[in-house]
Structures are given as structure tokens and as C-alpha cells.
Design a protein around this motif. Sequence first.
Motif, PDB file in Angstrom:
ATOM      1  N   VAL A 142      86.571  -6.229  18.854  1.00 12.51           N
ATOM      2  CA  VAL A 142      85.723  -7.385  18.554  1.00 12.51           C
ATOM      3  C   VAL A 142      84.441  -7.269  19.381  1.00 12.51           C
ATOM      4  O   VAL A 142      84.480  -7.318  20.607  1.00 12.51           O
ATOM      5  CB  VAL A 142      86.428  -8.717  18.890  1.00 12.51           C
ATOM      6  N   ALA A 143      83.322  -7.088  18.698  1.00 15.27           N
ATOM      7  CA  ALA A 143      82.031  -6.993  19.397  1.00 15.27           C
ATOM      8  C   ALA A 143      81.441  -8.393  19.494  1.00 15.27           C
ATOM      9  O   ALA A 143      81.172  -9.029  18.474  1.00 15.27           O
ATOM     10  CB  ALA A 143      81.095  -6.067  18.633  1.00 15.27           C
ATOM     11  N   ASP A 144      81.271  -8.870  20.709  1.00 19.28           N
ATOM     12  CA  ASP A 144      80.657 -10.181  20.911  1.00 19.28           C
ATOM     13  C   ASP A 144      79.147  -9.967  21.049  1.00 19.28           C
ATOM     14  O   ASP A 144      78.637  -9.621  22.112  1.00 19.28           O
ATOM     15  CB  ASP A 144      81.247 -10.846  22.155  1.00 19.28           C
ATOM     16  N   GLU A 145      78.458 -10.188  19.933  1.00 20.36           N
ATOM     17  CA  GLU A 145      77.010  -9.919  19.848  1.00 20.36           C
ATOM     18  C   GLU A 145      76.198 -11.199  20.047  1.00 20.36           C
ATOM     19  O   GLU A 145      75.057 -11.280  19.587  1.00 20.36           O
ATOM     20  CB  GLU A 145      76.687  -9.308  18.478  1.00 20.36           C
ATOM     21  N   VAL A 146      76.802 -12.184  20.705  1.00 15.40           N
ATOM     22  CA  VAL A 146      76.125 -13.480  20.834  1.00 15.40           C
ATOM     23  C   VAL A 146      74.778 -13.342  21.541  1.00 15.40           C
ATOM     24  O   VAL A 146      73.805 -13.995  21.165  1.00 15.40           O
ATOM     25  CB  VAL A 146      77.066 -14.496  21.523  1.00 15.40           C
ATOM     26  N   ILE A 147      74.693 -12.469  22.543  1.00 15.66           N
ATOM     27  CA  ILE A 147      73.389 -12.215  23.187  1.00 15.66           C
ATOM     28  C   ILE A 147      72.704 -10.990  22.585  1.00 15.66           C
ATOM     29  O   ILE A 147      71.500 -10.995  22.326  1.00 15.66           O
ATOM     30  CB  ILE A 147      73.571 -12.010  24.716  1.00 15.66           C
TER      31      ILE A 147
ATOM     32  N   VAL B  19      78.344 -13.654  16.285  1.00 17.91           N
ATOM     33  CA  VAL B  19      76.885 -13.777  16.434  1.00 17.91           C
ATOM     34  C   VAL B  19      76.532 -15.255  16.640  1.00 17.91           C
ATOM     35  O   VAL B  19      77.256 -16.141  16.188  1.00 17.91           O
ATOM     36  CB  VAL B  19      76.122 -13.242  15.192  1.00 17.91           C
ATOM     37  N   ALA B  20      75.431 -15.500  17.328  1.00 18.72           N
ATOM     38  CA  ALA B  20      74.955 -16.877  17.552  1.00 18.72           C
ATOM     39  C   ALA B  20      73.509 -16.790  18.054  1.00 18.72           C
ATOM     40  O   ALA B  20      72.781 -15.878  17.664  1.00 18.72           O
ATOM     41  CB  ALA B  20      75.862 -17.594  18.549  1.00 18.72           C
ATOM     42  N   LYS B  21      73.117 -17.679  18.917  1.00 20.82           N
ATOM     43  CA  LYS B  21      71.836 -17.658  19.625  1.00 20.82           C
ATOM     44  C   LYS B  21      70.651 -17.193  18.757  1.00 20.82           C
ATOM     45  O   LYS B  21      70.040 -17.969  18.058  1.00 20.82           O
ATOM     46  CB  LYS B  21      71.957 -16.818  20.903  1.00 20.82           C
TER      47      LYS B  21
ATOM     48  N   LEU C 118      68.275 -24.323  15.807  1.00 24.15           N
ATOM     49  CA  LEU C 118      69.391 -25.226  15.490  1.00 24.15           C
ATOM     50  C   LEU C 118      70.686 -24.474  15.793  1.00 24.15           C
ATOM     51  O   LEU C 118      70.713 -23.242  15.734  1.00 24.15           O
ATOM     52  CB  LEU C 118      69.364 -25.642  14.012  1.00 24.15           C
ATOM     53  N   PRO C 119      71.761 -25.228  16.124  1.00 29.50           N
ATOM     54  CA  PRO C 119      73.014 -24.537  16.449  1.00 29.50           C
ATOM     55  C   PRO C 119      73.674 -23.931  15.226  1.00 29.50           C
ATOM     56  O   PRO C 119      73.898 -24.623  14.232  1.00 29.50           O
ATOM     57  CB  PRO C 119      73.897 -25.642  17.042  1.00 29.50           C
ATOM     58  N   ILE C 120      73.958 -22.658  15.309  1.00 31.56           N
ATOM     59  CA  ILE C 120      74.751 -21.986  14.271  1.00 31.56           C
ATOM     60  C   ILE C 120      75.261 -20.670  14.851  1.00 31.56           C
ATOM     61  O   ILE C 120      74.578 -20.029  15.663  1.00 31.56           O
ATOM     62  CB  ILE C 120      73.956 -21.752  12.967  1.00 31.56           C
ATOM     63  N   ALA C 121      76.460 -20.302  14.480  1.00 28.41           N
ATOM     64  CA  ALA C 121      77.054 -19.045  14.938  1.00 28.41           C
ATOM     65  C   ALA C 121      77.908 -18.513  13.800  1.00 28.41           C
ATOM     66  O   ALA C 121      78.161 -19.228  12.818  1.00 28.41           O
ATOM     67  CB  ALA C 121      77.907 -19.290  16.182  1.00 28.41           C
ATOM     68  N   GLY C 122      78.349 -17.284  13.932  1.00 32.15           N
ATOM     69  CA  GLY C 122      79.131 -16.701  12.842  1.00 32.15           C
ATOM     70  C   GLY C 122      80.163 -15.723  13.336  1.00 32.15           C
ATOM     71  O   GLY C 122      80.042 -15.150  14.427  1.00 32.15           O
ATOM     72  N   LEU C 123      81.195 -15.574  12.521  1.00 31.63           N
ATOM     73  CA  LEU C 123      82.214 -14.544  12.757  1.00 31.63           C
ATOM     74  C   LEU C 123      82.207 -13.654  11.529  1.00 31.63           C
ATOM     75  O   LEU C 123      82.378 -14.132  10.401  1.00 31.63           O
ATOM     76  CB  LEU C 123      83.588 -15.201  12.945  1.00 31.63           C
ATOM     77  N   LEU C 124      81.991 -12.357  11.757  1.00 28.63           N
ATOM     78  CA  LEU C 124      81.935 -11.401  10.653  1.00 28.63           C
ATOM     79  C   LEU C 124      83.150 -10.493  10.742  1.00 28.63           C
ATOM     80  O   LEU C 124      83.614 -10.178  11.843  1.00 28.63           O
ATOM     81  CB  LEU C 124      80.654 -10.571  10.759  1.00 28.63           C
TER      82      LEU C 124
END
Length: 461
Positions: A257-262, A286-288, A295-301
Motif C-alpha cells: 500500500v503506497a501512501d501517496e498523501v504527501i 491520495v489526498a492533500k 476542499l477536503p477530499i481523499a481517495g483510495l485506489l
Amino acid sequence: MTIVPNSLQARDIAYHVHPYTDLRAHEQQGPLVITGGEGIYVHDDDGRQYIEGLAGLWCTSLGFSEKRLAEAARAQMEAMPYTHTFAHRSSEPVIELADKLLSITPPSLKKAFFVNSGSEAIDTAIKLIWYYNNARGKPEKKRIIARRRAYHGITSMAGHLTGLPYARAGFDLPASDRFFHVTTPSHYRDGREGESEDAFADRLAQEIETLILALGPDTVAAFFAEPVQGAGGVIVPPESYFPKVQKVLKKYDVLMVADEVICGFCRTGNMFGSDTFSIEPDLMTVAKQLSSAYLPIAGLLMREEFYDVLADQSAKLGVLGMGYTYGGHPVSAAVARRTLEIYEEDGILEHVRAVAPRFRAGLDRLADHPLVGEARGVGLIGGIEIVRDRKSREQYPAATKAAAIIARNCVANGLILRPLPGDAIGICPPLVIKAEEVDELFDRLWKGLEASVPAIREASS
Ligand SMILES: Cc1ncc(COP(=O)(O)O)c(C=O)c1O
């Protein structure tokens, strides 16, 4: 081998010079109130101007005055302010965002699920991984490995993955024994005398294999990792680290699981950190910068194979019990879709690649400062690690809070930066930063370092 779930080694805890302020100190000092911004600059309620050197919280990629995003939000609010994505519902912005996103993420990822924050994306990933392994008839395969100094969010479940003591202390975490932590890929701090980066990567991959074997491969479900560890101190792994780790994961059917939030969306000089560090994710968060944080939004791919198992299981159980009222909010989705368009229209990836050498040059200049042990980075994300002795790499005593002193002096010099655990300072400006602004950022940081020398000496004596 004795294995302790959720263990952070005593050495790691000592190393985690705690840079943040407590609530009482915060009350006394009062907040810095930001009232507006232009490009990479923000100003406070007294009219003082600052460079936002951390893009807020590693997120406002397009700076603080992008009118096209305000327009996208306004247009969507007027057209259709809300619908949800439960039970056969969706909205045009969500469908278009999913298509756009999946056209730029690694091609193996085929499905997107939208949530509101990075922590929620991580929590969702954990639950779906457990659901997936139950569906596959592997109810024992539930344990999850992360790294010490990782930051994957702060909610009850994501807080288990985060390998930083402050996410747990006083909160009754850990509350689960399914989480395990391995060594941070910081060659500077964790490499051995004379060990090459490649040999270090071998050792760390071996550590993961040893842990998987000790736990039992049939009990290990996934490995979560940020391509560059951000909030844990900006740790850039050796080039060969992820390929070696993934070889181990594949051998034992452990999901990556790659946490690409940053790191997602051009930060490391490629569209994703996974591209920069040769990661082949099974799932990605993904997020940020997905919406430039407007606006707040994030995703799981996820991969199709993973999705198919969930889909079959939900058909068996009658529902997929997973979703959030605001997950895939149409206004957030419209802003995120517009953000991705702007990355293309304005050539943000090419721009990052063009200014990254200037950013690297700024880091190299800082590496000469007597307070700086290591200045590391990739693309437009960097960090410096503060040491008392550059040769032995000894740190200042935790009580000195050297990085916090430097961050305060940077603010006094018109630069907002974040002190991080491990006596590090994170540097992560909006991606739209111009070459001459990069120089200005590093000039201000140098001044902040200079101004801090006497205070750090005094606090540590
Ligand atoms: C890599 C990473 N994952 C997850 C999170 C959690 O995101 P959020 O604060 O939106 O919950 C963060 C936040 O900084 C992060 O850096």
C-alpha cells in the motif's frame, strides 16, 4: 525472535525530540492567524507576509490564490451542491475525477473510492484489506507492517500505523495487536558504519522478510509505506529500497500500500512517489494535493483483482458496508478534477522538474551550516536534520527542542516551516514556487538558522 506488536524501540522514542507545542503553551502564545495569500505567500492579521514553506500541511500545491479553483467550486455549488455515492448513486464530478485520476496513476490501479481525509483513506484501506482476506478464505491474514517514524494519520486505526510516539501517548493506543513496525529507511540515521545505501536496503528488506517469517506469512496482509516519509522527518529512502522490499512482499502474498498523501501529484518530480521510487502499489492513498487542499477530499485506489474480490464478497453479504456522507462530495470532486486539469494545463510537473535543481542547490547550501547534519530531499520536498555534532551526528538533548527554535526564528524572518520529530525541519513549498522564490526561501531559512545558534546553545547548556 521475540516479536512485540506496535513496538517503538526505546532508541526511537529518545530520538523523537518532540517539536510540537502543548495546548497550554498554545493558549499563552495565541495562534498565528493567516488571513489571505498570493501565490506562495500568505499574510497574517497584522499584515505580515510569509513564504508558506510547507504549503500549509504539505498540501496547497497551487498556492493561495488560484481563482480557477474558486470558480470550479462556485459553479458546482450552483449546479448541484450535494449528492452521495451510496447505493447506485454518483455525480458527474466524481465520475470524471475517477476517470482522470485513474488515467494518471500507475496503470495497474483501476478503481477509485473517495473519502474526506488521508486518515480516512488509510482506515478504509485497512478495513477493506481485512474484508478482502476474509473473502479469500484467509481469515488469519490480517497483520500489517509499517515503518517507525511513518505518518499515516491520527484516527484510531491509522494511529496504529503511524510510527510516532505522540500518536499514541495518553490515547490508549495501541488497542490492537495486528500492527508491527520495522526500521525507517534513513541511511543517515540508521545505516551502519561503512554500510552502502544498497547494503542498507538489503538489510531492511531482510528485516521485513524475517518479520514475515516469524509472524507466519499466512498472518501478514499488507505493508504500508510513504514513498518519502514526510511528517516523520522527510526520510528519502535509498533508490533500491522499494524494489528489494517489494520482492519480499510478493514472495509472501503481502499487499503493498503506497501512501501517496504527501508525495502524490508531482511533489517528488514525477506524478507519484511510486514512479520516483519504483513502487508497484496494490493500493494507493491520495489526498492533500489532489485538490490543492482547497476542499477536503481523499481517495483510495486499487487493483482490479482486489476490487473483484470485494465485489464478489459484497454480493455474498448483500452490501459493502463502507462509505461516508461526504465521501466523493461533488463540490470537492469538482475542485479536485479542476486541480488535475490545471496540473496539465500549466505544466506543473515540468515546472517542478525545472525548479527542483534550484531547490537541491538550496538544500546543499544548508548542508554547510554548522547546525545541519543532513540536508535531504527529492523534487520539491526536503528536510534538514539538526545535530549538535556533525561528525558524530549526536543530537541536542530532547529538551532543547532545537528544530522548534529554528522554526520560530524562521517565522520571525518571514518563512513558515514545520519542526518535525527527530529534530528535523520539513520544507515543502507550493509546487508553483518560482526559481527566484526558491532562493528567497533558502535565504530566509539560513537567516532563521543563524538567529537560532545562540538560543540553541543556551537551551542545551
Ligand atoms: C502520508 C500521510 N498519510 C496520511 C495522512 C493523514 O491525512 P489527514 O491529515 O488528511 O487525515 C497524512 C497527513 O499528513 C500523511 O502525511
